[in-house]
Design an enzyme around this catalytic site. Structure first.
Site, PDB file in Angstrom:
ATOM      1  N   LYS A  22       0.823  -1.220   0.000  1.00 47.14           N
ATOM      2  CA  LYS A  22       0.000   0.000   0.000  1.00 47.14           C
ATOM      3  C   LYS A  22       0.857   1.270   0.000  1.00 47.14           C
ATOM      4  O   LYS A  22       0.348   2.344  -0.293  1.00 47.14           O
ATOM      5  CB  LYS A  22      -0.951   0.008   1.194  1.00 47.14           C
ATOM      6  CG  LYS A  22      -0.293   0.187   2.548  1.00 47.14           C
ATOM      7  CD  LYS A  22      -1.339   0.260   3.647  1.00 47.14           C
ATOM      8  CE  LYS A  22      -0.694   0.504   5.010  1.00 47.14           C
ATOM      9  NZ  LYS A  22      -1.716   0.632   6.079  1.00 47.14           N
ATOM     10  N   ASP A  23       2.154   1.159   0.334  1.00 49.49           N
ATOM     11  CA  ASP A  23       3.050   2.321   0.325  1.00 49.49           C
ATOM     12  C   ASP A  23       3.619   2.623  -1.053  1.00 49.49           C
ATOM     13  O   ASP A  23       4.209   3.691  -1.259  1.00 49.49           O
ATOM     14  CB  ASP A  23       4.224   2.103   1.285  1.00 49.49           C
ATOM     15  CG  ASP A  23       3.803   2.076   2.746  1.00 49.49           C
ATOM     16  OD1 ASP A  23       2.741   2.653   3.068  1.00 49.49           O
ATOM     17  OD2 ASP A  23       4.518   1.473   3.559  1.00 49.49           O
ATOM     18  N   ARG A  36      -7.810   8.355   4.536  1.00 50.89           N
ATOM     19  CA  ARG A  36      -8.843   7.353   4.225  1.00 50.89           C
ATOM     20  C   ARG A  36      -9.565   6.908   5.483  1.00 50.89           C
ATOM     21  O   ARG A  36     -10.803   6.857   5.535  1.00 50.89           O
ATOM     22  CB  ARG A  36      -8.202   6.139   3.528  1.00 50.89           C
ATOM     23  CG  ARG A  36      -9.147   4.946   3.365  1.00 50.89           C
ATOM     24  CD  ARG A  36      -8.394   3.702   2.940  1.00 50.89           C
ATOM     25  NE  ARG A  36      -7.419   3.269   3.932  1.00 50.89           N
ATOM     26  CZ  ARG A  36      -7.709   2.529   4.990  1.00 50.89           C
ATOM     27  NH1 ARG A  36      -8.935   2.145   5.232  1.00 50.89           N
ATOM     28  NH2 ARG A  36      -6.751   2.180   5.835  1.00 50.89           N
ATOM     29  N   ARG A  37      -8.796   6.551   6.520  1.00 45.52           N
ATOM     30  CA  ARG A  37      -9.420   6.117   7.768  1.00 45.52           C
ATOM     31  C   ARG A  37     -10.183   7.258   8.422  1.00 45.52           C
ATOM     32  O   ARG A  37     -11.280   7.060   8.943  1.00 45.52           O
ATOM     33  CB  ARG A  37      -8.350   5.559   8.720  1.00 45.52           C
ATOM     34  CG  ARG A  37      -7.797   4.214   8.291  1.00 45.52           C
ATOM     35  CD  ARG A  37      -6.662   3.761   9.180  1.00 45.52           C
ATOM     36  NE  ARG A  37      -6.158   2.440   8.791  1.00 45.52           N
ATOM     37  CZ  ARG A  37      -4.893   2.071   8.861  1.00 45.52           C
ATOM     38  NH1 ARG A  37      -3.975   2.922   9.292  1.00 45.52           N
ATOM     39  NH2 ARG A  37      -4.537   0.856   8.490  1.00 45.52           N
ATOM     40  N   ARG A  77       1.305   9.859  14.242  1.00 42.84           N
ATOM     41  CA  ARG A  77       2.312   9.175  13.455  1.00 42.84           C
ATOM     42  C   ARG A  77       3.072   8.237  14.366  1.00 42.84           C
ATOM     43  O   ARG A  77       2.918   8.253  15.573  1.00 42.84           O
ATOM     44  CB  ARG A  77       3.293  10.184  12.834  1.00 42.84           C
ATOM     45  CG  ARG A  77       2.817  10.891  11.570  1.00 42.84           C
ATOM     46  CD  ARG A  77       2.744   9.987  10.357  1.00 42.84           C
ATOM     47  NE  ARG A  77       3.912   9.129  10.214  1.00 42.84           N
ATOM     48  CZ  ARG A  77       5.062   9.508   9.664  1.00 42.84           C
ATOM     49  NH1 ARG A  77       5.225  10.746   9.239  1.00 42.84           N
ATOM     50  NH2 ARG A  77       6.065   8.662   9.552  1.00 42.84           N
ATOM     51  N   ASN A 134       5.441   4.231  14.675  1.00 46.44           N
ATOM     52  CA  ASN A 134       5.307   2.806  14.394  1.00 46.44           C
ATOM     53  C   ASN A 134       4.194   2.204  15.249  1.00 46.44           C
ATOM     54  O   ASN A 134       3.542   2.895  16.049  1.00 46.44           O
ATOM     55  CB  ASN A 134       6.645   2.083  14.593  1.00 46.44           C
ATOM     56  CG  ASN A 134       7.179   2.238  16.010  1.00 46.44           C
ATOM     57  OD1 ASN A 134       6.426   2.327  16.974  1.00 46.44           O
ATOM     58  ND2 ASN A 134       8.495   2.271  16.145  1.00 46.44           N
ATOM     59  N   ARG A 159       2.037   3.877  18.473  1.00 45.98           N
ATOM     60  CA  ARG A 159       0.593   4.118  18.416  1.00 45.98           C
ATOM     61  C   ARG A 159      -0.142   3.380  19.539  1.00 45.98           C
ATOM     62  O   ARG A 159      -1.061   3.933  20.149  1.00 45.98           O
ATOM     63  CB  ARG A 159       0.058   3.709  17.046  1.00 45.98           C
ATOM     64  CG  ARG A 159       0.661   4.537  15.921  1.00 45.98           C
ATOM     65  CD  ARG A 159       0.074   4.184  14.574  1.00 45.98           C
ATOM     66  NE  ARG A 159       0.826   4.848  13.513  1.00 45.98           N
ATOM     67  CZ  ARG A 159       0.290   5.268  12.362  1.00 45.98           C
ATOM     68  NH1 ARG A 159      -0.986   5.092  12.127  1.00 45.98           N
ATOM     69  NH2 ARG A 159       1.035   5.857  11.458  1.00 45.98           N
ATOM     70  N   CYS A 197      -1.347   7.258  -2.614  1.00 48.41           N
ATOM     71  CA  CYS A 197      -1.564   6.273  -1.552  1.00 48.41           C
ATOM     72  C   CYS A 197      -2.007   6.899  -0.237  1.00 48.41           C
ATOM     73  O   CYS A 197      -2.323   6.180   0.706  1.00 48.41           O
ATOM     74  CB  CYS A 197      -0.318   5.404  -1.344  1.00 48.41           C
ATOM     75  SG  CYS A 197       1.181   6.320  -0.968  1.00 48.41           S
TER      76      CYS A 197
END
Length: 313
Positions: free
Chosen positions: A84-85, A132-133, A150, A152, A156, A244
């Site tokens: 997706k990246d 998107r989310r 932001r 990793n 989060r 993306c």
């Protein structure tokens, strides 16, 4: 003379996050099982060097550019990316040699007290760095407050544990690859939130002139159904001319139909505030997946998808 693939150590380039290393490690394990010597080479990308929200960086390609540069320079032989990246446009001199079998493409919610999205109180803060989310969370109408974050996966999840946010939304595949899927309070039904195109899948990239290596990677790692599904998802994204980080969700499912294997492609484009959403789908033979995706994207553009995409930062 080029050293045969089996007679040299394959250098696999990867980002250095725990998730990226886990993903590259899966690819390395398959290659080792196939009789190859491999080593992981950690590469720091632009997206790793900053805590800025991805949309302020331009989004597309910030996690892959340095890996691709190292490939072209010959410093590494293989690069492993979260699919997706990857920008949808082809990269000169490089090829996606394999798309391994994909993991669960859906999004997952981690909350402090184990509630699902619908059980969170009005005004609960949900962290995500994804437009998107963000758009699809707001479109649910649960009264959630979506805040940008932001970092990793560990970073989060710590924000939830510390109370900085009430919940975070992450890829279920990432949690599973880190052995932390049991921390998810809910796996979000695609009816509520469609994943990013290519989510849950990996791209194994090499130089296009490395014919023997390309063949080896394809034979050992490529999964035909996963490649067909993500190819359709990415063709839709490309036809919409969205990057993306755009508020585009897409999910292709492949199943046996009356006349053989069929692909069922769903897509959604949602305005930044969640107030307007365009959702459409298409079904047809797997062999026509890319053409079906282009047709679906064209239909969405006719219904105003470009305007919705343009509203997002």
């Amino acid at each position: 003379m080029t050293t045969p693939v089996r007679e040299r150590t394959l250098r696999i380039g990867t980002r250095r996050s725990a998730l990226a290393l886990a993903q590259a490690g899966q690819v390395a394990d398959v290659l080792r099982a196939g009789g190859h010597e491999v080593e992981l080479v950690e590469v720091v990308t632009e997206g790793d060097r900053t805590s800025e929200v991805l949309t302020t960086l331009g989004g597309t390609g910030v996690f892959v550019a340095e890996l691709r540069e190292r490939l072209l320079a010959g410093d590494i032989d293989v690069a492993v990316h979260s699919l997706k990246d990857l920008p949808t446009a082809p990269a000169d001199g490089l090829v996606i040699a394999a798309v391994p079998m994909g993991a669960d493409p859906r999004d997952a919610v981690v909350t402090r007290d184990g509630e699902g999205l619908a059980q969170l109180p009005t005004g609960a803060t949900v962290g995500t760095g994804s437009p998107r989310r963000t758009a699809q969370l707001l479109a649910l109408g649960f009264g959630l407050s979506v805040v940008p974050i932001r970092g990793n996966v560990d970073t989060r999840l710590r924000k939830v544990a510390s109370g900085d946010v009430d919940a975070v939304v992450l890829a279920a595949a990432g949690l599973a690859r880190l052995g932390r899927l049991d921390e998810a309070a809910e796996i979000i039904d695609p009816v509520q939130m469609l994943p990013a195109p290519g989510q849950g899948a990996l791209a194994v990239e090499c130089r296009s002139d490395a014919a023997a290596l390309r063949s080896t990677l394809g034979e050992l790692l490529d999964d035909v159904d996963t490649r067909a599904a993500v190819s359709a998802e990415r063709r839709l994204l490309a036809t919409l001319e969205a990057g993306c980080t755009a508020p585009v969700g897409a999910l292709a499912d492949i199943a046996e139909g009356e006349s053989g294997q069929e692909i069922y492609l769903r897509a959604a484009v949602v305005s930044v505030d969640g107030s307007r959403a365009l959702r459409m789908s298409i079904t047809g033979p797997v062999a026509d997946g890319d053409e079906l995706a282009s047709r679906l994207a064209a239909n969405m553009l006719e219904e105003g998808a470009a305007d919705l995409i343009g509203e997002n930062p």
